[in-house]
Design a protein around this motif. Sequence first.
Motif, mmCIF file in Angstrom:
data_model
loop_
_atom_site.group_PDB
_atom_site.id
_atom_site.type_symbol
_atom_site.label_atom_id
_atom_site.label_comp_id
_atom_site.label_asym_id
_atom_site.label_seq_id
_atom_site.Cartn_x
_atom_site.Cartn_y
_atom_site.Cartn_z
ATOM 1 N N HIS A 115 0.851 -1.185 0.000
ATOM 2 C CA HIS A 115 0.000 0.000 0.000
ATOM 3 C C HIS A 115 0.888 1.237 0.000
ATOM 4 O O HIS A 115 1.925 1.248 0.659
ATOM 5 C CB HIS A 115 -0.905 -0.013 1.232
ATOM 6 N N PRO A 116 0.512 2.274 -0.734
ATOM 7 C CA PRO A 116 1.406 3.436 -0.852
ATOM 8 C C PRO A 116 1.603 4.215 0.447
ATOM 9 O O PRO A 116 2.589 4.932 0.585
ATOM 10 C CB PRO A 116 0.726 4.315 -1.909
ATOM 11 N N HIS A 117 0.677 4.080 1.382
ATOM 12 C CA HIS A 117 0.816 4.855 2.619
ATOM 13 C C HIS A 117 0.847 3.999 3.870
ATOM 14 O O HIS A 117 1.482 4.355 4.855
ATOM 15 C CB HIS A 117 -0.327 5.864 2.744
ATOM 16 N N GLN A 118 0.133 2.903 3.862
ATOM 17 C CA GLN A 118 0.088 2.061 5.059
ATOM 18 C C GLN A 118 1.141 0.975 4.932
ATOM 19 O O GLN A 118 1.012 0.071 4.106
ATOM 20 C CB GLN A 118 -1.289 1.424 5.206
ATOM 21 N N CYS A 119 2.137 1.073 5.755
ATOM 22 C CA CYS A 119 3.271 0.163 5.591
ATOM 23 C C CYS A 119 2.979 -1.251 6.043
ATOM 24 O O CYS A 119 3.806 -2.135 5.875
ATOM 25 C CB CYS A 119 4.497 0.709 6.322
ATOM 26 N N ASN A 120 1.826 -1.484 6.647
ATOM 27 C CA ASN A 120 1.498 -2.832 7.084
ATOM 28 C C ASN A 120 0.617 -3.565 6.085
ATOM 29 O O ASN A 120 0.331 -4.745 6.255
ATOM 30 C CB ASN A 120 0.779 -2.772 8.424
ATOM 31 N N THR A 121 0.184 -2.895 5.047
ATOM 32 C CA THR A 121 -0.814 -3.456 4.135
ATOM 33 C C THR A 121 -0.203 -3.741 2.779
ATOM 34 O O THR A 121 0.568 -2.937 2.250
ATOM 35 C CB THR A 121 -1.982 -2.461 3.951
ATOM 36 N N PHE A 122 -0.563 -4.882 2.242
ATOM 37 C CA PHE A 122 -0.164 -5.173 0.873
ATOM 38 C C PHE A 122 -1.234 -6.036 0.224
ATOM 39 O O PHE A 122 -2.093 -6.600 0.912
ATOM 40 C CB PHE A 122 1.215 -5.858 0.815
ATOM 41 N N ALA A 159 -1.452 -8.620 11.564
ATOM 42 C CA ALA A 159 -2.325 -9.691 12.043
ATOM 43 C C ALA A 159 -1.516 -10.913 12.468
ATOM 44 O O ALA A 159 -1.764 -11.503 13.513
ATOM 45 C CB ALA A 159 -3.319 -10.060 10.952
ATOM 46 N N SER A 160 -0.556 -11.272 11.633
ATOM 47 C CA SER A 160 0.267 -12.424 12.007
ATOM 48 C C SER A 160 1.545 -12.370 11.194
ATOM 49 O O SER A 160 1.656 -11.643 10.216
ATOM 50 C CB SER A 160 -0.488 -13.727 11.738
#
Lengths: 463, 382
Positions: A251-258, A274-275
Amino acid sequence: LAPQISKLNSWCISVSVAVKKKEESDSRKINNSFLRDHNYATEADIISTVEFNSTGELLATGDKGGRVVVFQREQESKNQPHRRGEYNVYSTFQSHEPEFDYLKSLEIEEKINKIRWLPQQNAAYFLLSTNDKTVKLWKISERDKRPEGYNLKDEDGRIRDPATITTLRVPVVRPMDLMVEATPRRVFSNAHTYHINSISVNSDYETFMSTDDLRINLWNLEITNRSFNIVDIKPANMEELTEVITAAEFHPHQCNTFVYSSSKGSIRLCDMRASALCDNHSKFFEEPEDPSNRSFFSEIISSISDVKFSHSGRYLMTRDYLTVKVWDLNMESQPLETYQVHDYLRSKLCSLYENDCIFDKFECVWNGSDSVIMTGSYNNFFRMFDRNTKRDVTLEASRENSKPRAILKPRKVCVGGKRRKDEISVDSLDFSKKILHTAWHPYENIIAVAATNNLYIFQDKVN
Amino acid sequence: MAWLKGVWTANIYMLGKGAKRKLDEDEEGMEGKALAAGAGAMADGLSKVSYTLQRQTIFNMSLMKLYNHRALTEPSLEKRVLINNMLRRIQDELKQEGNLRPLFFSPSPPPDDPVDEGFREAQPAFSVSLVAPPLSQSPALSSPVLTSPSSGLSNTAPLEACLTPASLLEEDSVTLCTSPSPLVPLPPTLPRPPSSVARDSFSFALDEIEELCPSPLPANTSAPGATSPSSLTVSLQKPLCPPSLNSGALDSKDCSKPCSPKLEGLVPLPEERSAVSNAPETLPPNSLDMSTSPSASSSAFLTDLALDDILFADIDTSMYDFDPCTSSSGAAPTKLAPMVTADELLKTLSPYSAAAPAVGSNQPFKMDLTELDHIMEVLVGS
């Protein structure tokens, strides 16, 4: 904010370059005139990836021969206002070499699959380039000064005989001809059993991920001897394998999301908080199959070849064989918008399966403001879709039709019997001329289109 | 793969020519319901035919893609998975429709096919028709169609192993040999299309068997213990295939040794099975999951097919050991009759033999032994 496109049909060619094999590595400029006439395309010169850096100042291309060519935009000068920021060769280097896997008796291609730029933090530029197995971090830096006047060695570098030294002097730094050098700073290897199809730099600028057919690994940019597996879809029994990962992006802004896409047309969004192993997705995007369009090839054409977050981070764009879809991250059940890229191929799927064209992996890109999306097609056509006006245009990247500063003429493929004068019929399409890789400047209306071994750079003429 | 293109255009042409014929055949054969439904179903029949044609085409294309790939680098896993899924889907469809063509197969890809971490393409449990081998293999086709994987034709081993047993080729004449199967190679360059080669040799052989073995060995009868062949015929769903062909199938299986010169291909049947377990050794050592997957795949597919049990389970290899036909005396037929009606045939076949099973079962055994001695002398003598 990026300027809006006023008209989609005002694109003109700014410079057309050929990536030649025997380029000197320190030449900064190539002639801006048109390509010499090459009737054949050397396999190694086929461009396999195109990417602007985060400011748009640099444009990198990778080719099948493992080379990376970086173009830099000329500074606009008041003397020559018509040469509005054209791109010239900045640096050329051999990123990957062919290797041999002795265990499997197979070659490992040196083809550059993806290039991703790191955000600029100092005077040097950094990019990640990857082939099937190894990711490398390259530093591209300029050298325009050098020290002169050493005491112990002369200008050529030879050691001086101390007996001949009679005076001492202080070395001074003098300007020199600009030299751009590329050095590999990190090599991230031995982490992928299968072929790497994507890399993505995280917004934290500390980590990046590399994705192959079955696994996604997370790396720290500083550490090359360790990577963490965050997605693994390899079944215990490989006989049961029916789905592979085709692309992934942070994700371009949320470093935990892909997100990662699959060969069955689904996209999974994962949260690394999450894990440790993100085998369970947080969101699952899939469009139910349209029963009226079912065919033998439904699965193959649903395989997603590219997935891209919008710059805003709100939307997701996916490319499958015949369509481009825009998804809202908040709606998993169906895409927000679906655009037909070349639906006239739907009746030709059997032939396209036979000649393997059905497996072509087209990429897709957003413009800076997320209002226009672009993707490639066959016959050197590429398509743009304006999401707001719902208008679309088909353009062609070819030397015959493109003189400098000439405006690109919209093209049309005719499906029915009656063919108008400028239209081209489906059966006349050249399926060997495919535009798989395109890039859009992050702010301006400048696009880079790779057509086999030629790179075209188009600018919006509206000024 | 220019030759493939050449083959393809020829095939399209032939497909165009053949479709009409196929429609006629199909109306009588599998698509019997079209006939039953009446003339209105003609259109349905046509689209069904084109559907099955297209499906068959795609199936064979997929096989070619998987097995003809000779790349220096590893082929794309995604592509292989997609093609594999396609094959599986078509297989499932065919299974559901009951168009099961039993045949044995090599569960392992060609030995020099580099596989990735043990991912093996779904070995087709059956194929609907012959797969065209490369042109260079054409001379080899004059010999029997079926070869064991240990044959030198390594890159066509799986192709040939997927070929229908000749006996069933006969029964499949409706859909296979009459339909201009898209895999018949270019006529000019080959002496004969392989299917017709196979047909010729096998039909000839079967005719011979017919002569040798007495006709009262109808296969598709409802003998009590007749589980194997009756299920064989049921699953084949060939109502209009002449019974003699079916008996021919079994005869060829059991009388293969008598007619060994022509039916060599069937002899390795049991050996094929044992060759399965040898498969891991022939594969490149780098495929790590190799040791588990061949047997796993073979067992997975073998359990899928009940027919495999029929084909393999009750074969008494002792049947292949003696060769009554090699006796030069022409007194074969009468002598052979009890030979052929061995245990399995008695059990599984005709009511004719079921009439006096007790008597009949003993007799052949006694005669077996004496005949065996006789045969051995003949063999040693020759």
